[in-house]
Design a protein around this motif. Structure first.
Motif, PDB file in Angstrom:
ATOM      1  N   ILE A   5      46.376  49.376  53.934  1.00 10.03           N
ATOM      2  CA  ILE A   5      45.755  49.250  52.623  1.00 10.03           C
ATOM      3  C   ILE A   5      46.845  48.810  51.652  1.00 10.03           C
ATOM      4  CG2 ILE A   5      44.596  50.443  50.723  1.00 10.03           C
ATOM      5  CD1 ILE A   5      43.571  52.453  52.858  1.00 10.03           C
ATOM      6  N   LEU A   6      46.639  47.669  51.027  1.00  5.64           N
ATOM      7  CA  LEU A   6      47.573  47.136  50.046  1.00  5.64           C
ATOM      8  C   LEU A   6      47.003  47.444  48.659  1.00  5.64           C
ATOM      9  CD1 LEU A   6      50.151  45.410  49.759  1.00  5.64           C
ATOM     10  CD2 LEU A   6      48.672  43.408  49.714  1.00  5.64           C
ATOM     11  N   PHE A   7      47.764  48.200  47.849  1.00  2.00           N
ATOM     12  CA  PHE A   7      47.256  48.653  46.554  1.00  2.00           C
ATOM     13  C   PHE A   7      48.303  48.473  45.464  1.00  2.00           C
ATOM     14  CE2 PHE A   7      49.631  52.146  48.217  1.00  2.00           C
ATOM     15  CZ  PHE A   7      50.142  52.819  47.118  1.00  2.00           C
ATOM     16  N   ASP A   8      47.865  48.482  44.223  1.00  3.59           N
ATOM     17  CA  ASP A   8      48.732  48.353  43.049  1.00  3.59           C
ATOM     18  C   ASP A   8      49.346  49.723  42.752  1.00  3.59           C
ATOM     19  OD1 ASP A   8      49.896  48.004  40.558  1.00  3.59           O
ATOM     20  OD2 ASP A   8      48.122  47.067  39.655  1.00  3.59           O
ATOM     21  N   GLY A   9      50.641  49.847  42.986  1.00  6.22           N
ATOM     22  CA  GLY A   9      51.328  51.130  42.859  1.00  6.22           C
ATOM     23  C   GLY A   9      51.568  51.616  41.449  1.00  6.22           C
ATOM     24  N   VAL A  10      51.317  50.797  40.436  1.00 10.23           N
ATOM     25  CA  VAL A  10      51.476  51.266  39.058  1.00 10.23           C
ATOM     26  C   VAL A  10      50.136  51.585  38.408  1.00 10.23           C
ATOM     27  CG1 VAL A  10      53.693  50.109  38.702  1.00 10.23           C
ATOM     28  CG2 VAL A  10      51.577  48.937  38.064  1.00 10.23           C
ATOM     29  N   LEU A  13      44.310  54.283  38.794  1.00 10.16           N
ATOM     30  CA  LEU A  13      43.118  54.295  39.644  1.00 10.16           C
ATOM     31  C   LEU A  13      43.490  53.983  41.092  1.00 10.16           C
ATOM     32  CD1 LEU A  13      40.040  54.424  40.092  1.00 10.16           C
ATOM     33  CD2 LEU A  13      39.968  51.985  39.476  1.00 10.16           C
ATOM     34  N   CYS A  14      44.320  52.975  41.270  1.00 10.69           N
ATOM     35  CA  CYS A  14      44.704  52.545  42.620  1.00 10.69           C
ATOM     36  C   CYS A  14      45.515  53.620  43.342  1.00 10.69           C
ATOM     37  CB  CYS A  14      45.500  51.249  42.547  1.00 10.69           C
ATOM     38  SG  CYS A  14      44.619  49.918  41.685  1.00 10.69           S
ATOM     39  N   THR A  15      46.437  54.264  42.624  1.00  4.42           N
ATOM     40  CA  THR A  15      47.225  55.314  43.265  1.00  4.42           C
ATOM     41  C   THR A  15      46.372  56.549  43.535  1.00  4.42           C
ATOM     42  OG1 THR A  15      48.096  56.083  41.142  1.00  4.42           O
ATOM     43  CG2 THR A  15      49.441  54.528  42.388  1.00  4.42           C
ATOM     44  N   VAL A  21      42.920  58.570  50.079  1.00  2.57           N
ATOM     45  CA  VAL A  21      42.945  58.136  51.478  1.00  2.57           C
ATOM     46  C   VAL A  21      43.895  59.020  52.284  1.00  2.57           C
ATOM     47  CG1 VAL A  21      43.641  56.274  53.042  1.00  2.57           C
ATOM     48  CG2 VAL A  21      42.230  55.754  51.039  1.00  2.57           C
ATOM     49  N   LEU A  22      45.080  59.251  51.781  1.00  2.85           N
ATOM     50  CA  LEU A  22      46.048  60.078  52.514  1.00  2.85           C
ATOM     51  C   LEU A  22      45.528  61.496  52.737  1.00  2.85           C
ATOM     52  CD1 LEU A  22      49.347  58.859  50.831  1.00  2.85           C
ATOM     53  CD2 LEU A  22      48.631  58.469  53.205  1.00  2.85           C
ATOM     54  N   ARG A  23      44.804  62.017  51.775  1.00  2.06           N
ATOM     55  CA  ARG A  23      44.267  63.381  51.872  1.00  2.06           C
ATOM     56  C   ARG A  23      43.092  63.465  52.849  1.00  2.06           C
ATOM     57  NH1 ARG A  23      43.970  64.084  46.856  1.00  2.06           N
ATOM     58  NH2 ARG A  23      41.785  63.584  46.520  1.00  2.06           N
ATOM     59  N   HIS A  24      42.232  62.429  52.886  1.00  2.00           N
ATOM     60  CA  HIS A  24      41.005  62.498  53.680  1.00  2.00           C
ATOM     61  C   HIS A  24      41.077  61.776  55.024  1.00  2.00           C
ATOM     62  CE1 HIS A  24      39.543  63.677  49.701  1.00  2.00           C
ATOM     63  NE2 HIS A  24      38.709  64.423  50.397  1.00  2.00           N
ATOM     64  N   ASP A  25      42.116  61.033  55.253  1.00  2.00           N
ATOM     65  CA  ASP A  25      42.276  60.310  56.516  1.00  2.00           C
ATOM     66  C   ASP A  25      42.981  61.224  57.517  1.00  2.00           C
ATOM     67  OD1 ASP A  25      42.547  58.429  58.521  1.00  2.00           O
ATOM     68  OD2 ASP A  25      44.105  57.286  57.494  1.00  2.00           O
ATOM     69  N   ARG A 115      51.255  53.236  35.155  1.00  2.00           N
ATOM     70  CA  ARG A 115      52.551  53.913  35.186  1.00  2.00           C
ATOM     71  C   ARG A 115      53.650  52.905  34.868  1.00  2.00           C
ATOM     72  NH1 ARG A 115      52.443  58.586  38.625  1.00  2.00           N
ATOM     73  NH2 ARG A 115      50.448  58.742  39.666  1.00  2.00           N
ATOM     74  N   GLU A 116      54.770  53.411  34.439  1.00  2.00           N
ATOM     75  CA  GLU A 116      55.939  52.550  34.222  1.00  2.00           C
ATOM     76  C   GLU A 116      56.622  52.231  35.550  1.00  2.00           C
ATOM     77  OE1 GLU A 116      56.906  51.078  31.365  1.00  2.00           O
ATOM     78  OE2 GLU A 116      55.029  51.895  30.588  1.00  2.00           O
ATOM     79  N   ALA A 117      56.501  53.139  36.510  1.00  2.00           N
ATOM     80  CA  ALA A 117      57.114  52.960  37.825  1.00  2.00           C
ATOM     81  C   ALA A 117      56.073  53.286  38.887  1.00  2.00           C
ATOM     82  CB  ALA A 117      58.314  53.890  37.976  1.00  2.00           C
ATOM     83  N   CYS A 118      56.320  52.836  40.091  1.00  2.00           N
ATOM     84  CA  CYS A 118      55.389  53.088  41.199  1.00  2.00           C
ATOM     85  C   CYS A 118      55.271  54.577  41.492  1.00  2.00           C
ATOM     86  CB  CYS A 118      55.860  52.381  42.473  1.00  2.00           C
ATOM     87  SG  CYS A 118      55.426  50.657  42.516  1.00  2.00           S
TER      88      CYS A 118
END
Length: 130
Positions: A5-10, A13-15, A21-25, A115-118
């Motif tokens: 899964i490629l997502f916008d780290g800043v 909503l995306c994070t 996903v990490l919690r439910h996968d 966010r200002e950072a990832c």
């Protein structure tokens, strides 16, 4: 190889989606990469997404990329029960699903913030991040 899964780290909503996903996968089916990472930038370029202005989330599996609403549904289906029930939304024409997806994507920073950072995953989550 597991889907990525490629997502916008800043994007908040995306994070939030990445953490969901990490919690439910529970099977560890998905790997994740932010578009800001070296791996994410390479995948962006490979699949035609501008890493400096990402407008979609991708799910990459077997050299094929799903984007927009198809990516969201691929994630739901990959998480298993009960999330895979959302697959019934495939009955809605992709054009309509994607229109809603793109509307949210265009407004995500304004509605949810940036966010200002990832986002930095926890130590136990890092093994699943590219």
């Amino acid at each position: 190889m597991n889907p990525v899964i490629l997502f916008d780290g800043v994007c908040l909503l995306c994070t939030a989606n990445a953490r969901f996903v990490l919690r439910h996968d529970r099977r560890g089916h998905f790997r994740l990469a932010s578009v800001q990472s070296a791996a994410g930038q390479a995948l962006c370029r490979r699949f035609g997404v501008d890493p400096d202005s990402p407008d979609t989330m991708l799910v990459i599996e077997g050299g094929r990329a799903r984007r927009d609403s198809d990516a969201v549904l691929a994630i739901a289906e990959g998480l298993g029960w009960p999330w895979r029930v959302l697959g019934v939304l495939r009955a809605v024409p992709r054009r309509r699903r994607d229109a809603v997806y793109r509307w949210v994507a265009r407004n995500r920073y304004r509605w949810f913030g940036k966010r200002e950072a990832c986002w930095v995953p926890s130590a136990e989550q890092r093994a699943r991040i590219l």
